[in-house]
Design a protein around this motif. Structure first.
Motif, mmCIF file in Angstrom:
data_model
loop_
_atom_site.group_PDB
_atom_site.id
_atom_site.type_symbol
_atom_site.label_atom_id
_atom_site.label_comp_id
_atom_site.label_asym_id
_atom_site.label_seq_id
_atom_site.Cartn_x
_atom_site.Cartn_y
_atom_site.Cartn_z
ATOM 1 N N ASN A 63 6.952 -2.672 16.837
ATOM 2 C CA ASN A 63 8.414 -2.733 16.801
ATOM 3 C C ASN A 63 8.820 -3.298 15.444
ATOM 4 O OD1 ASN A 63 11.150 -2.955 17.179
ATOM 5 N ND2 ASN A 63 11.047 -4.435 18.855
ATOM 6 N N SER A 66 12.036 -5.621 15.118
ATOM 7 C CA SER A 66 12.126 -6.911 15.807
ATOM 8 C C SER A 66 12.463 -8.066 14.859
ATOM 9 C CB SER A 66 10.802 -7.211 16.519
ATOM 10 O OG SER A 66 10.851 -8.471 17.144
ATOM 11 N N SER A 75 3.533 -5.736 13.360
ATOM 12 C CA SER A 75 3.978 -4.338 13.414
ATOM 13 C C SER A 75 3.879 -3.702 12.036
ATOM 14 C CB SER A 75 5.413 -4.245 13.927
ATOM 15 O OG SER A 75 5.505 -4.606 15.292
ATOM 16 N N GLY A 99 12.229 1.504 17.666
ATOM 17 C CA GLY A 99 12.225 0.081 17.994
ATOM 18 C C GLY A 99 13.612 -0.453 18.333
ATOM 19 N N HIS A 100 13.684 -1.759 18.476
ATOM 20 C CA HIS A 100 14.936 -2.368 18.948
ATOM 21 C C HIS A 100 14.965 -3.848 18.597
ATOM 22 C CE1 HIS A 100 12.729 -4.411 22.224
ATOM 23 N NE2 HIS A 100 11.975 -3.327 22.197
#
Length: 254
Positions: A63, A66, A75, A99-100
């Protein structure tokens, strides 16, 4: 249309691809749910030494967006490592989910983290293979669920040559109409490098990422076929294994 499939047999991916009668294959380089460093085993060696084109899908744990250092930093490292091994086995590209950030966090900071990934890698010559960012199905704080979010992401990373992977199940579950999805995606990114052609087990805008075979999900098969044709890019099936042969046959029949 080049038709491929995500293969699940890491020991004999070429055998599985031959059995499915596909033109190219997609695979993981390591356990997608762990941070293990990828290694080239016998299955990957066979792929490397063959004439079959492959795409690598990065691990699910990655991700890049993040704001949590314990996730973002490994990541970044994992994307670089997996890109290097992807190049070693001759992959066309590395697919990475958008991702988020977490609820309440600013998505703009997640976008900035994506830009930093490319900026930092550019300082050492760039990635070993193209990075293809994939749209995702759920989350109000996702980087690539809605097309307006993808536009904000591309404003930050497009100059670095980022590629785009359009997943039909994700777009449908994410609340994006598939009828003109290719046109809208290309207007934002300027490109579609790969289509993950998957039906959805769940209703429109469900935010659920559950794939179905092409003729058995909530999306009309004709709509999926139209997306594949309009995208003018390789098509990769990630549908349930039991019906994947039928999916390949359906596409070839068109």
């Amino acid at each position: 249309m080049r038709i491929g499939a995500h293969v699940r047999n890491s020991e004999n991916p070429l055998g599985e691809a031959e059995d499915l009668d596909v033109d190219l294959l997609q695979l993981f380089l390591t356990d997608p749910q762990k941070w293990n460093k990828p290694v080239v085993g016998s299955g990957l060696e066979a792929v490397r030494d063959s004439a079959v084109d492959i795409v690598v899908h990065s691990s699910y744990v990655i991700n890049v967006a993040s704001l949590n250092n314990r996730i973002r930093i490994p990541s970044r490292k994992a994307v670089a490592q997996q890109a290097e091994v992807a190049a070693e086995v001759g992959a066309l590209g590395l697919v990475v989910h958008g991702g988020h950030v977490r609820d309440g966090e600013d998505p703009a900071e997640g976008v900035a983290n994506w830009r930093k990934l490319f900026e930092r890698q550019a300082e050492s010559g760039g990635f070993a293979v193209p990075i293809w960012i994939e749209n995702t199905a759920g989350g109000d704080f996702a980087m690539a669920r809605r097309f307006d979010a993808i536009a904000r992401l591309w404003d930050a990373v497009g100059e670095f040559g980022a590629g785009f992977c359009l997943d039909t199940c994700h777009a449908w579950a994410g609340g994006e109409d598939l009828v003109d999805a290719v046109e809208r995606a290309k207007a934002i990114t300027g490109r579609i490098d790969l289509v993950h052609l998957n039906n959805s087990r769940d209703e429109f805008d469900s935010a659920r990422d559950r794939h179905a075979n092409l003729e058995s999900g909530e999306i009309e098969a004709e709509v999926l076929a139209a997306v594949a044709a309009a995208a003018d890019a390789p098509v990769m099936l990630e549908t349930p294994a039991d019906g994947m042969k039928d999916d390949v046959a359906y596409l070839r029949s068109l």
